[in-house]
Design a protein around this motif. Structure first.
Motif, mmCIF file in Angstrom:
data_model
loop_
_atom_site.group_PDB
_atom_site.id
_atom_site.type_symbol
_atom_site.label_atom_id
_atom_site.label_comp_id
_atom_site.label_asym_id
_atom_site.label_seq_id
_atom_site.Cartn_x
_atom_site.Cartn_y
_atom_site.Cartn_z
ATOM 1 N N LEU A 1 -5.689 -5.274 -9.213
ATOM 2 C CA LEU A 1 -5.540 -3.897 -9.680
ATOM 3 C C LEU A 1 -4.632 -3.097 -8.758
ATOM 4 O O LEU A 1 -4.485 -3.430 -7.573
ATOM 5 N N PRO A 2 -4.019 -2.005 -9.255
ATOM 6 C CA PRO A 2 -3.227 -1.121 -8.390
ATOM 7 C C PRO A 2 -4.080 -0.590 -7.234
ATOM 8 O O PRO A 2 -5.242 -0.202 -7.436
ATOM 9 N N LEU A 3 -3.511 -0.559 -6.054
ATOM 10 C CA LEU A 3 -4.291 -0.245 -4.861
ATOM 11 C C LEU A 3 -4.913 1.145 -4.889
ATOM 12 O O LEU A 3 -6.099 1.315 -4.590
ATOM 13 N N ILE B 1 0.826 -1.206 0.000
ATOM 14 C CA ILE B 1 0.000 0.000 0.000
ATOM 15 C C ILE B 1 0.863 1.260 0.000
ATOM 16 O O ILE B 1 0.384 2.347 -0.327
ATOM 17 N N SER B 2 2.141 1.113 0.345
ATOM 18 C CA SER B 2 3.021 2.281 0.422
ATOM 19 C C SER B 2 3.927 2.448 -0.790
ATOM 20 O O SER B 2 4.690 3.413 -0.855
ATOM 21 N N THR B 3 3.872 1.522 -1.736
ATOM 22 C CA THR B 3 4.763 1.642 -2.892
ATOM 23 C C THR B 3 4.466 2.894 -3.706
ATOM 24 O O THR B 3 5.373 3.491 -4.277
ATOM 25 N N GLU B 4 3.204 3.313 -3.755
ATOM 26 C CA GLU B 4 2.855 4.517 -4.502
ATOM 27 C C GLU B 4 3.318 5.781 -3.793
ATOM 28 O O GLU B 4 3.217 6.878 -4.349
ATOM 29 N N GLY C 1 6.457 5.842 -2.833
ATOM 30 C CA GLY C 1 7.891 5.777 -3.092
ATOM 31 C C GLY C 1 8.660 4.848 -2.187
ATOM 32 O O GLY C 1 9.892 4.827 -2.210
ATOM 33 N N ILE C 2 7.960 4.058 -1.372
ATOM 34 C CA ILE C 2 8.618 3.101 -0.489
ATOM 35 C C ILE C 2 8.467 1.720 -1.102
ATOM 36 O O ILE C 2 7.343 1.246 -1.283
ATOM 37 N N PRO C 3 9.556 1.040 -1.448
ATOM 38 C CA PRO C 3 9.435 -0.260 -2.117
ATOM 39 C C PRO C 3 8.899 -1.326 -1.175
ATOM 40 O O PRO C 3 8.977 -1.187 0.047
ATOM 41 N N ASP C 4 8.334 -2.383 -1.752
ATOM 42 C CA ASP C 4 7.898 -3.493 -0.916
ATOM 43 C C ASP C 4 8.998 -4.543 -0.846
ATOM 44 O O ASP C 4 10.049 -4.412 -1.473
ATOM 45 N N TYR C 5 8.764 -5.582 -0.045
ATOM 46 C CA TYR C 5 9.771 -6.622 0.139
ATOM 47 C C TYR C 5 9.773 -7.629 -1.000
ATOM 48 O O TYR C 5 10.803 -8.124 -1.404
ATOM 49 N N ARG C 6 8.567 -7.935 -1.501
ATOM 50 C CA ARG C 6 8.448 -9.012 -2.467
ATOM 51 C C ARG C 6 7.790 -8.502 -3.736
ATOM 52 O O ARG C 6 7.589 -7.315 -3.915
#
Length: 297
Positions: A276-278, A42-45, A47-52
C-alpha cells in the motif's frame, strides 16, 4: 558501501507476494521496540522521486560517484551546478504523512530508533529525533582536505555570489538533490573552495562508490541488536548499506516487516511486505493504535 548506480537488482527470484494487510505492522508497533529503516520511497509523496520502481530516477539519471567527483574539476563543476539548482527546490520539500507518522510513533514510544537512507532531512523536519542518517545529509558540506563542516545555506550564498544570473530551469530533481541540466545550461559555472584551507568541498553525503563511515555502521548494528523488530519503509534494499541490517535482524530471528510498493531485495527475510502507499498505510495504522499524528513543521 553503496553500489555504483549502473548496478541494479532485478527481482527475478521466487519471492513471497506482497500483501495489503496492515495488521502485522500494527501488531509489531503495538508491541514496541520497532526500529525503522526508511528509503527514498517514503519521500516520494513530498515530491522527491525515488531511484527505482516505476518512474525511478535511475532509468534516466546516473548519480555522481565518489570516484568521478574526486577525479577532476569538470565533474565537480557539473555536480555543483546541478546540485545548486536542485537545492533550491529540494530545500523546499516538506514532510508528508509518512514522515509525520514515523515521528508520531516515536513520540508515542513504540520505536527504538530511526535509520534513514535518505539525505533530505524530512524525518527531522517532521519531528523525529536522533535520526541516524546512514548516507549523510545534503544540508551540510564537508571539506575533503581539512574536514571542516559548514551549513549548506552558507555554500548556497557563496555560489549565488560567484554565479550571478545562474537561473537555468530543470524539470526534474533527483533523490540526491541533483537537477538534470545540459552542459550548455551549466556553462562556466564557478565552484568555490573551502574558506578555511582552499580545499575541495563536497556535500556531507555518501556518494555511490563511497563507504558509509564504519562507526555509523556499527551504531546501526547496535540499534538492530537492541530492537524487537525492524520496519522497512520505502526502500528497495538494493544496496548493501541497508540490506545488511535486514539480514542481521533476520539472522537474529527478529521480525522484519516491509512497506514498499515494489518487490525488494529483502523480501526473502521479511515476515510480510505491504504494497500500500506509505502515507495512507502509516496513517491508518496510527488511527488504529490511537496514536495522534503531528502536523510536521
Amino acid at each position: 558501501m553503496r553500489m555504483r548506480p549502473t548496478l541494479s537488482w532485478t527481482p527475478t527470484e521466487n519471492l513471497p507476494p506482497g500483501s495489503t494487510q496492515l495488521q502485522p505492522v500494527a501488531d509489531a508497533l503495538a508491541a514496541g521496540g520497532v526500529l525503522v529503516l526508511s528509503g527514498a520511497g517514503i519521500s516520494t509523496e513530498s515530491g522527491i522521486p525515488d531511484y527505482r520502481g516505476e518512474g525511478g530516477s535511475l532509468s534516466r539519471h546516473t548519480p555522481m560517484t565518489y570516484q568521478d567527483f574526486t577525479a577532476g574539476a569538470q565533474a565537480r563543476r557539473r555536480y555543483w551546478a546541478r546540485s545548486h539548482l536542485g537545492w533550491r527546490t529540494f530545500g523546499r520539500a516538506r514532510p508528508n504523512a509518512g514522515h509525520r507518522a514515523v515521528a508520531a510513533f516515536q513520540r508515542h514510544g513504540v520505536l527504538s530508533g530511526v535509520i534513514t537512507q535518505n539525505v533530505d532531512g524530512l524525518h527531522q523536519a517532521a519531528g523525529s529525533l536522533d535520526v541516524v542518517e546512514l548516507h549523510g545529509s545534503l544540508d551540510r558540506v564537508v571539506c575533503l582536505s581539512c574536514r571542516t563542516l559548514t551549513p549548506r545555506h552558507e555554500l548556497a550564498r557563496r555560489l549565488e555570489e560567484a554565479n550571478p544570473g545562474f537561473e537555468p530551469s530543470a524539470a526534474v530533481i533527483n533523490p540526491d538533490g541533483d537537477a538534470d541540466l545540459t552542459d550548455e545550461q551549466i556553462g562556466d559555472f564557478r565552484v568555490v573552495p573551502c574558506t578555511h584551507c582552499g580545499g575541495i568541498l563536497k556535500p556531507d553525503v555518501v556518494f555511490f562508490g563511497e563507504n558509509v563511515p564504519p562507526a555509523r555502521v556499527e551504531h546501526c548494528r547496535a540499534l538492530v541488536q537492541a530492537a524487537a523488530s525492524v520496519l522497512v519503509l520505502g526502500s528497495s534494499l538494493t544496496v548493501m548499506s541497508g540490506l545488511r541490517f535486514v539480514r542481521q535482524a533476520a539472522q537474529a530471528e527478529k521480525p522484519v516487516l516491509i512497506v514498499n510498493r515494489d518487490p525488494t531485495r529483502g523480501d526473502r527475510y521479511a515476515h510480510t511486505r505491504v504494497t500500500l502507499p506509505l502515507g495512507a498505510a502509516l496513517t491508518s495504522i496510527a488511527d488504529q493504535l490511537n496514536i495522534p499524528m503531528g502536523t510536521g513543521e
